[in-house]
Design a protein around this motif. Sequence first.
Motif, PDB file in Angstrom:
ATOM      1  N   PHE A 193     -16.951  -0.128  48.039  1.00  0.00           N
ATOM      2  CA  PHE A 193     -16.133  -1.042  47.234  1.00  0.00           C
ATOM      3  C   PHE A 193     -16.202  -0.679  45.749  1.00  0.00           C
ATOM      4  N   TYR A 194     -17.395  -0.516  45.229  1.00  0.00           N
ATOM      5  CA  TYR A 194     -17.535  -0.297  43.787  1.00  0.00           C
ATOM      6  C   TYR A 194     -17.025   1.094  43.363  1.00  0.00           C
ATOM      7  N   ILE A 253     -16.661   8.290  48.669  1.00  0.00           N
ATOM      8  CA  ILE A 253     -15.979   7.292  49.510  1.00  0.00           C
ATOM      9  C   ILE A 253     -16.117   7.658  50.978  1.00  0.00           C
ATOM     10  N   VAL A 254     -15.972   8.961  51.310  1.00  0.00           N
ATOM     11  CA  VAL A 254     -16.121   9.410  52.704  1.00  0.00           C
ATOM     12  C   VAL A 254     -17.557   9.176  53.181  1.00  0.00           C
ATOM     13  N   GLY A 280     -17.788   1.112  56.334  1.00  0.00           N
ATOM     14  CA  GLY A 280     -18.744   0.321  57.114  1.00  0.00           C
ATOM     15  C   GLY A 280     -20.172   0.747  56.932  1.00  0.00           C
ATOM     16  N   LEU A 281     -20.416   2.035  56.626  1.00  0.00           N
ATOM     17  CA  LEU A 281     -21.795   2.498  56.498  1.00  0.00           C
ATOM     18  C   LEU A 281     -22.435   1.943  55.231  1.00  0.00           C
ATOM     19  N   LYS A 282     -21.757   2.002  54.146  1.00  0.00           N
ATOM     20  CA  LYS A 282     -22.259   1.500  52.862  1.00  0.00           C
ATOM     21  C   LYS A 282     -21.138   0.725  52.160  1.00  0.00           C
ATOM     22  N   PRO A 283     -20.951  -0.568  52.557  1.00  0.00           N
ATOM     23  CA  PRO A 283     -19.820  -1.347  52.021  1.00  0.00           C
ATOM     24  C   PRO A 283     -19.834  -1.489  50.507  1.00  0.00           C
ATOM     25  N   LEU A 321     -13.953   1.720  40.852  1.00  0.00           N
ATOM     26  CA  LEU A 321     -14.100   2.592  39.680  1.00  0.00           C
ATOM     27  C   LEU A 321     -13.034   3.706  39.707  1.00  0.00           C
ATOM     28  N   TYR A 322     -12.799   4.248  40.903  1.00  0.00           N
ATOM     29  CA  TYR A 322     -11.781   5.304  41.060  1.00  0.00           C
ATOM     30  C   TYR A 322     -10.393   4.761  40.694  1.00  0.00           C
TER      31      TYR A 322
END
Length: 542
Positions: A55-56, A98-99, A48-51, A60-61
Amino acid sequence: MTSRDRGFDNNQQENLTLLKVYTVYRVLLCFGLLATFLFSTNIFIIGGLKPNQFFYVTMLYLAVNLVGLVAILPKKTPFNSQQLFANFLFDITFIIVIVDASNGIDSGLGILFVVIIAASSIVLTGQLAALVAAIASIAVIADTTRLMGSGNVETSAFVSAGLLGIIFFITSLLIQNLATRIRKAQVIADDRTSDVLRLQSLNQQIVQRMQTGILVIDQHGNIQLGNAAATEFLTSVTSTSAPINNDLVILPPELMEKFHQWKLTPQLKLAPFRTTQTGRDINANFSVLGSNKGQDTLVFLEDNSRLVQRAQQIKLASLGRLTASIAHEIRNPLSAVSHAAQLLEESDMLNGTDKKLSGIIQNHSKRMNNIIENVLQLSQRTSLNPEKIRLKDWLKNFVTEFEQENSQPFDVAIIDHDQTTDITFDSSQLTQVIANLSHNGLRYSFQNTGAATLTYSIHLNAETSLPVLDVIDEGIGISEAERDHLFEPFYTTETKGTGLGLYISRALCEANEARLDYLRDDNNKSCFRISFPHPDRRLSDE
């Protein structure tokens, strides 16, 4: 290879397997994170902080892990420590990003680092595993500090980050300790397995080299297992020399009958049996494997000729002592009687009837002397001197010498169906056996046809592939009633015979682990057959 080396190789292979499972986990984790993110409608549970970043980076992971999964699944050679460390550092980098996109430690995704720490503590050891835990702790604390500075998380999150770092180190230490114990236990288990396999192989070699035949059969007589000696005893069952190991092979009828007799009366002493007409006499003993009914049965097969040979040696030793003690007592008066009869026959005072009686005395004196000589020869037999013999060449030399020793004309034919037939036998004892059989055969052929003819037929037994020599004559043969007594000592159908020739011949054959039998050949002719053991078999001089 030492136990330590084997343990290291096993650990490397196990680490490779664990890494394959861990890669599958990473792929599933990416799908789970993406599914949770994409199906969030009103409020983002994660990311939610940096959608966009969430996502990207997750995509990529996922892509990297899919490529890694395709590359690692067919891999056979394990990774080294540096490659494994780089792999876990790669995971920490992606997970912290991601975290961070999910509002840091407050999202609860920090627990994902525990899985990384646990996996690294299993495949890595010592300082490298601790370094992974340290890097993960520093990454979480650093990200929490940055988010606090930007006002995205409260100050209390720093305490949670510190506690999570402590959990990382505790997890690393516990997993390393547990993995070390498991590795040591695995090494001990491998050593025990190696010892068991070595002892099993050793026991198998011992059983296979035993001269006693051993079979394991089920309650229906199906052969489950057998050693090489059992295969040799039961050559009519299988034509190969390999150990019996086929539960579809059934006991031969002769042995099956003994098996049924034993099941009805376990205390019954079973008589020897043969699987073929001219095969060896075999003793069978049975023992149940287990205490319950329906268990497998252990069968011991022994060559009865060995037992007979030992008993015969005891008998011959006693006979030798007896004959040695009375030989002079018999020979001295016998010589005096024979000499007196010769002098009496030379007297001019005797008429025709008296000379005839004197001749009878001399003939019977010679016969008694022959009996003494045969018994002494039998009881004082020298030890074996077995040697490899090319049978056809040996028979040619024998016939040449036999012709020189016999003034009466005769005709001998040698038929060799296999030009390379070899046997192992004591040459002097073989000469004695063949000479005795030849004298008998020529005499009976002459009595029946008026011509002294004899045939030596060399071939291989169709069932055992072992060498066989048939001594065939043109005589009328032996009746069924006489066959049972043919090889008994002092049994003879002639007034001039001693009844020891065939008995001695069979005894000499048994001493060389061969067998002498009487039968009718394919043309219904009278035949004495010598069945030889394998030419490469070492004869026991007992």
